[in-house]
Design an enzyme around this catalytic site. Structure first.
Site, PDB file in Angstrom:
ATOM      1  N   ASP A 165      -5.023   5.986  -4.297  1.00  0.00           N
ATOM      2  CA  ASP A 165      -4.791   7.350  -4.765  1.00  0.00           C
ATOM      3  C   ASP A 165      -4.870   7.455  -6.281  1.00  0.00           C
ATOM      4  O   ASP A 165      -4.927   6.454  -7.006  1.00  0.00           O
ATOM      5  CB  ASP A 165      -3.430   7.843  -4.272  1.00  0.00           C
ATOM      6  CG  ASP A 165      -3.486   8.303  -2.822  1.00  0.00           C
ATOM      7  OD1 ASP A 165      -4.554   8.746  -2.400  1.00  0.00           O
ATOM      8  OD2 ASP A 165      -2.469   8.194  -2.125  1.00  0.00           O
ATOM      9  N   GLU A 191      -6.291  21.291   3.525  1.00  0.00           N
ATOM     10  CA  GLU A 191      -6.342  22.636   4.093  1.00  0.00           C
ATOM     11  C   GLU A 191      -5.204  22.864   5.085  1.00  0.00           C
ATOM     12  O   GLU A 191      -4.682  23.979   5.194  1.00  0.00           O
ATOM     13  CB  GLU A 191      -7.696  22.870   4.757  1.00  0.00           C
ATOM     14  CG  GLU A 191      -8.848  22.931   3.758  1.00  0.00           C
ATOM     15  CD  GLU A 191     -10.120  23.502   4.351  1.00  0.00           C
ATOM     16  OE1 GLU A 191     -10.295  23.398   5.579  1.00  0.00           O
ATOM     17  OE2 GLU A 191     -10.939  24.055   3.596  1.00  0.00           O
ATOM     18  N   ASN A 211      -9.252  -2.249   4.397  1.00  0.00           N
ATOM     19  CA  ASN A 211      -9.331  -2.633   2.996  1.00  0.00           C
ATOM     20  C   ASN A 211      -8.180  -3.528   2.572  1.00  0.00           C
ATOM     21  O   ASN A 211      -8.251  -4.200   1.547  1.00  0.00           O
ATOM     22  CB  ASN A 211      -9.346  -1.381   2.110  1.00  0.00           C
ATOM     23  CG  ASN A 211      -8.078  -0.562   2.248  1.00  0.00           C
ATOM     24  OD1 ASN A 211      -7.666  -0.231   3.352  1.00  0.00           O
ATOM     25  ND2 ASN A 211      -7.433  -0.259   1.151  1.00  0.00           N
ATOM     26  N   THR A 237      -2.651   1.123  -4.504  1.00  0.00           N
ATOM     27  CA  THR A 237      -3.113   2.236  -3.692  1.00  0.00           C
ATOM     28  C   THR A 237      -4.458   2.762  -4.170  1.00  0.00           C
ATOM     29  O   THR A 237      -4.852   2.544  -5.320  1.00  0.00           O
ATOM     30  CB  THR A 237      -2.074   3.379  -3.724  1.00  0.00           C
ATOM     31  OG1 THR A 237      -2.565   4.492  -2.983  1.00  0.00           O
ATOM     32  CG2 THR A 237      -1.792   3.826  -5.151  1.00  0.00           C
ATOM     33  N   LYS A 294     -11.087  28.730  -3.670  1.00  0.00           N
ATOM     34  CA  LYS A 294     -10.102  27.690  -4.000  1.00  0.00           C
ATOM     35  C   LYS A 294     -10.863  26.447  -4.425  1.00  0.00           C
ATOM     36  O   LYS A 294     -12.026  26.238  -4.060  1.00  0.00           O
ATOM     37  CB  LYS A 294      -9.195  27.385  -2.806  1.00  0.00           C
ATOM     38  CG  LYS A 294      -9.829  26.521  -1.717  1.00  0.00           C
ATOM     39  CD  LYS A 294      -8.779  26.060  -0.712  1.00  0.00           C
ATOM     40  CE  LYS A 294      -9.313  24.998   0.244  1.00  0.00           C
ATOM     41  NZ  LYS A 294     -10.310  25.508   1.190  1.00  0.00           N
ATOM     42  N   LYS A 347      -6.753  -5.739  -5.113  1.00  0.00           N
ATOM     43  CA  LYS A 347      -5.529  -6.236  -4.484  1.00  0.00           C
ATOM     44  C   LYS A 347      -5.510  -7.759  -4.459  1.00  0.00           C
ATOM     45  O   LYS A 347      -4.485  -8.380  -4.727  1.00  0.00           O
ATOM     46  CB  LYS A 347      -5.417  -5.660  -3.075  1.00  0.00           C
ATOM     47  CG  LYS A 347      -5.303  -4.148  -3.062  1.00  0.00           C
ATOM     48  CD  LYS A 347      -5.179  -3.583  -1.655  1.00  0.00           C
ATOM     49  CE  LYS A 347      -5.055  -2.064  -1.693  1.00  0.00           C
ATOM     50  NZ  LYS A 347      -4.874  -1.465  -0.374  1.00  0.00           N
ATOM     51  N   ASP A 395       0.858  -1.171   0.000  1.00  0.00           N
ATOM     52  CA  ASP A 395       0.000   0.000   0.000  1.00  0.00           C
ATOM     53  C   ASP A 395       0.902   1.231   0.000  1.00  0.00           C
ATOM     54  O   ASP A 395       2.073   1.153   0.379  1.00  0.00           O
ATOM     55  CB  ASP A 395      -0.889  -0.029   1.253  1.00  0.00           C
ATOM     56  CG  ASP A 395      -1.939   1.058   1.238  1.00  0.00           C
ATOM     57  OD1 ASP A 395      -2.328   1.472   0.132  1.00  0.00           O
ATOM     58  OD2 ASP A 395      -2.374   1.473   2.321  1.00  0.00           O
TER      59      ASP A 395
END
Length: 972
Positions: free
Chosen positions: A608, A434, A689, A606, A492, A667, A336
């Site tokens: 992402d 943030e 996960n 991952t 933003k 995975k 991961d």
């Protein structure tokens, strides 16, 4: 009137339902909630909101697994035969070995905690629900489908829910999806039935956490029907009892030994015409016992236990003994990213402004210490131009406005803890993105508290909404020169959702309209921004855009409640871009490089974004730096990988090294694909996960600090320091241990082969009555195996790793425990030791004692048995010293072991050295103590025969070195 009990199907796509459809399907009102009677009926129908386990570990099943081992069964049979024929000392020793091995294995297995217990404990203990039109708090286990649940900041969600009311809601779903960023929720209906969990934005899931905001939802799934419940089901369906390669090989060896022992018993009786006598029966049993490496199971277990102790000192906790030796065979590591290879901390590292070009930001984490450098425009696409340090006081007006936007359009807080024990450490509260922007503002000297203190006053806020992917704030600015107050709007968000609302951009502190005198130039403007976004994205950064505009209040409009968001977020001035990334751990790069040196390939799986994952993969050397992410098969999205059939995946020349946007099934699918290629897989992870893949992998490795309890319990090994480099150490330890097991198995089996050959060949030596003259007594055989074979074997199990331990490729099936070379060595060494031993026996018996074979010398001593007893003592001494010296020989399969340089290194293994020295000393009482030598071991003290013994030892050492030299010359 009591509502009917609903039947909630497990796969209803509630994210495709409207709120009204969900109410109808679950027969509930979002205003009234369930009645107490409804809830009781549904609880009875659906069961408690708990995860069901597999019943836990039963002690008798664990004990049975220790006994139901083929090698142990062989020992049990030998034990029964020994007791049945009156060989009580032999039987007692074997029984002791069996009990010791079972006790060690039982303790290791039974002390391991259960995966499902951790899953049960993850649910929040209480939940807020609406029942009987009142808001109440109930135990989470009492939540039922149809309950109206209420969530607030910091709550752990107790059930899967379809949302019907949200206010700035963000949830942390990293445990389920692997996504490192909080997810902004909304109420929009999602049409795609098989949408991934991470994109079901109108749903919340059991065991995830509310990061900020509040919401209400309708419980759609409880217990095993939740998404975490489905993971639990997957875990229960994974076969966790698959034997490791070493266990399989030892079992095969045990079966072979069993049949060989039976054949040897038949041979002994056959030589004597199947005539029964106590002496023949005892000898037959002794021959069978000599075939069995009595200490093998115990030595393997003890070697693993020592390995566990070494691993614990190096911050790796081994939960299952068998997994330690499995590490040595690992060919691929599936890791991961978030929290494993990276620090799980978002950091702003780049900026770009139309007038100033690129900026570089130093510093890590949420500690507001670092510098900002202006680099100017990129040269040849590279972000490395000459630099100039910048702060708010020296920056351009555009720089100032951009930092103000980052600081004020932001809900995160940075605080310095002044508690004496924390020594003023910085802490952060809020969304990671943030926090990164606020840290950036602090580095520029424009942190939010400072701006508020300077006179900036928040008037209105439009929170981040995933439907528009923007956030806006309205501030009243401090007045200058006693002039009228000024209002500024800061916005933003995602670049694609910002630039369409920008009609201007700042260049040289001048607002330039995207429309010029030649016509609409918006396409060129957007192309310019997109080019810069791509440049930052190629660095693996998550890119946000900043914008602002001056706002002139309209008379009569309530600035707090009367503003229209669409009007506020229009006609904006584009300020610039900020690139944020999750930095890799410092130790990840060298750890990955060591993996490749050891012939181990690393894959990143991952949740992402692909560009972010690919950039981190480049930084830690998982993929080459010059990899073209868009055109490389090394990087693949989970959507693409999951859509491929097994046949298509198997046709790939190489499996992708980076798979982004992974789900738990992705995975597991990757691990299955690796297994189909006969590769041995280690999986690292930290979230819920990851747990199915941790179970499916050959070796599951969990992170101990950042990892969930579920991941830890699903894993075979837990890293207490969350250090990827510890994995490399663990693999090295696994390799060392397997090599050592190979060494002492070779030592034990060579000695057994030598003993068997001596005992069988000696059957041809007959006395005057036609009975065979046994070269060793039953007591000698067993005593030799336990006191001379087992101790050096234990020492070999503690041998330090060789210098090339982690510079060689992983072993293959052909290089297993019983490779061709190992088997060849066993038989060559066994035959040569047998030849020297039997030769010593025959030289004394016929060369010096005039063939005085005596009469019934196998049972009792008489004067005519003197020659037999002295020859037997010579045989015993020769075989003992050869077996002890063989411990030195087995330290290396090919390298010389009897050179002065090699012998000096024995001091690093005190156990091996002491076992050899003490074993040799034990020879003295065994051979010379009156009564013990003649009545128990059935031999006498010797004198000149020692010359024969030491001559055999010298010839043996010379042969070993010559044999290894030949192997080094002829074997690759």
């Amino acid at each position: 009137m009591t509502k009917k009990v609903v039947n909630v199907e497990p796969d209803v796509p509630f994210h495709t339902f409207t709120v009204a459809q969900t109410e109808t399907h679950l027969n509930v009102s979002v205003v009234e909630g369930l009645t107490s009677e409804d809830a009781a009926a549904r609880l009875l129908a659906h069961g408690t909101n708990e995860l069901k386990g597999s019943g836990g570990i039963k002690w008798y099943k664990v004990l049975w697994r220790q006994i139901a081992n083929p090698l142990v069964i062989v020992l049990l049979i030998a034990n029964i035969l020994a007791f049945a024929t009156g060989q009580f000392p032999e039987g007692g020793v074997i029984l002791f070995i069996i009990i010791m091995n079972a006790t060690i294995g039982f303790y290791q297995d039974f002390s391991a905690e259960q995966t499902m217990e951790a899953l049960r404990n993850m649910s929040s203990p209480t939940s807020q629900v609406i029942r009987d039109e009142s808001r109440i708090v109930i135990p989470n286990s009492q939540v039922v489908p149809g309950d109206i649940m209420i969530f607030e900041d910091g709550d752990v969600i107790g059930a899967d829910c379809r949302l019907f009311e949200v206010f700035n809601l963000e949830t942390d779903e990293a445990l389920l999806t692997g996504e490192s960023l909080p997810v902004q929720k909304n109420l929009d209906v999602i049409k795609k039935v098989d949408e991934t969990l991470g994109d079901r934005l109108n749903m919340v899931f059991s065991s995830t956490t509310v990061v900020k905001g509040r919401a209400k939802g309708i419980a759609t799934g409880t217990g095993m029907q939740t998404q975490i419940g489905k993971i639990a089901t997957t875990l229960m369906n994974v076969d966790t009892n698959e034997l490791t390669p070493l266990q399989k090989r030892l079992n095969k060896m045990a079966y072979f030994i069993f049949f060989a022992a039976v054949i040897l018993v038949i041979v002994v009786f056959g030589v004597h015409g199947f005539r029964y006598s106590n002496e023949i029966a005892i000898y037959a049993i002794s021959v069978a016992i000599s075939m069995i490496p009595q200490g093998l199971v115990a030595i393997v277990t003890l070697t693993m236990a020592f390995g566990v102790s070494r691993m614990a000192k190096a911050k790796a906790i081994v939960r299952r003994l068998s997994s330690l030796e499995s590490l040595g065979a690992v060919t691929n590591i599936c890791s991961d990213k978030t929290g494993t290879l990276t620090q799980s901390k978002m950091v702003a590292v780049r900026m770009w402004f139309p007038s100033d070009g690129f900026y570089r930001v130093t510093g890590t984490g949420f500690i507001p210490e670092g510098e900002i450098f202006c680099q100017g425009e990129a040269i040849d696409g590279e972000l490395h131009a000459p630099e100039e340090q910048v702060v708010a006081a020296t920056g351009s007006d555009q720089f100032l406005r951009a930092i103000q936007a980052a600081s004020l359009c932001n809900m995160a807080e940075l605080r310095r803890n002044h508690h004496p024990e924390t020594h003023g450490e910085w802490a952060a509260i809020g969304d990671p993105t943030e926090i990164a922007l606020q840290v950036l503002a602090y580095k520029a000297g424009l942190g939010k508290p400072g701006l508020i203190e300077a006179g900036f006053e928040l008037i209105a806020e439009f929170p981040f909404d995933s439907s528009v992917k923007r956030m806006s704030v309205l501030y009243r600015c401090p007045t200058t020169n006693n002039g009228p107050s000024e209002h500024l709007i800061f916005t933003k968000g995602a670049t694609e959702r910002i630039i369409g609302h920008c009609n201007y951009y700042r260049e040289n502190d001048v607002e330039v309209c995207v429309k010029d005198e030649k016509g609409d130039d918006r396409a060129a403007f957007e192309a310019m921004i997109t080019q810069k976004v791509d440049a930052l994205a190629e660095e693996g950064l998550r890119v946000l855009s900043l914008s602002y505009r001056k706002y002139h209040p309209v008379s009569g409009v309530d600035l707090v409640h009367g503003l229209d968001r669409a009007e506020v977020e229009s006609d904006l001035v584009f300020l610039g871009l900020v690139g944020i990334y999750d930095p890799p751990r410092a130790e990840s790069l060298p750890a990955v490089q060591k993996c490749y040196e050891a012939g181990i390939r690393v894959h990143m799986l991952t949740g992402d974004h692909p560009s972010t994952a690919a950039a981190i993969a480049k930084e830690v050397a998982i993929i080459p730096m010059d990899t073209n992410v868009k055109n490389s098969s090394m990087v693949m999205s989970a959507e693409t990988f999951d859509s491929m059939s097994d046949e298509d995946i198997d046709k790939l020349e190489e499996l992708p090294r980076v798979v982004a946007r992974c789900s738990p099934n992705t995975k597991v699918k990757m691990i299955a694909a690796l297994h189909r290629r006969n590769l041995f897989v280690a999986m690292t992870g930290d979230g819920v996960n990851d747990s199915p893949s941790l179970k499916a992998a050959n070796v599951g490795i969990a992170m101990g600090q950042s990892g969930s309890d579920v991941a830890k319990q699903a894993a075979d090994i837990v890293l207490t320091d969350d250090n990827f480099a510890t994995i490399v150490m663990a693999i090295g330890e696994g390799r060392r241990m397997f090599a050592n097991i190979q060494k002492f198995v070779q030592h034990l089996m060579s000695g057994n082969i030598a003993t068997i050959l001596v005992l069988v060949v000696a059957l041809a030596v007959k006395d005057k009555q036609g009975d065979s003259v046994f070269p060793l007594s039953a007591a000698s055989i067993l005593f030799m195996n336990l006191c001379y074979s087992s101790p050096p074997a234990i020492g070999l199990g503690l041998e330090p790793a060789s210098e090339t331990n982690m510079k060689e490729p992983p072993r293959t099936s052909k290089q297993g425990l019983f490779s061709f070379e190992v088997l060849l060595d066993m038989f060559v060494y066994g035959f040569v030791m047998a030849a020297f031993t039997f030769g010593s026996f025959m030289i004394v018996l016929f060369g010096f004692e005039d063939a005085q074979l005596g009469y019934k010398c196998n049972a009792t001593y008489s004067d005519i048995c003197d020659g037999v007893y002295r020859a037997r003592a010579t045989c015993y001494a020769t075989l003992t010293l050869l077996i002890l010296s063989h411990g030195i020989t087995c330290r290396s399969i090919r390298d010389p072991c009897w050179t002065w340089k090699s012998l000096k290194t024995v001091k690093h293994n005190k156990t091996l050295w002491l076992s050899i020295v003490l074993g040799a000393l034990v020879l003295i009482p065994v051979i010379y103590v009156p009564g013990l030598n003649r009545n128990v071991f059935k031999h006498l003290g010797i004198s000149y025969e020692w010359g024969i013994v030491f001559a055999a030892l010298v010839l043996w050492i010379a042969f070993v070195e010559m044999y290894k030299l030949i192997k080094r010359k002829t074997m690759s």
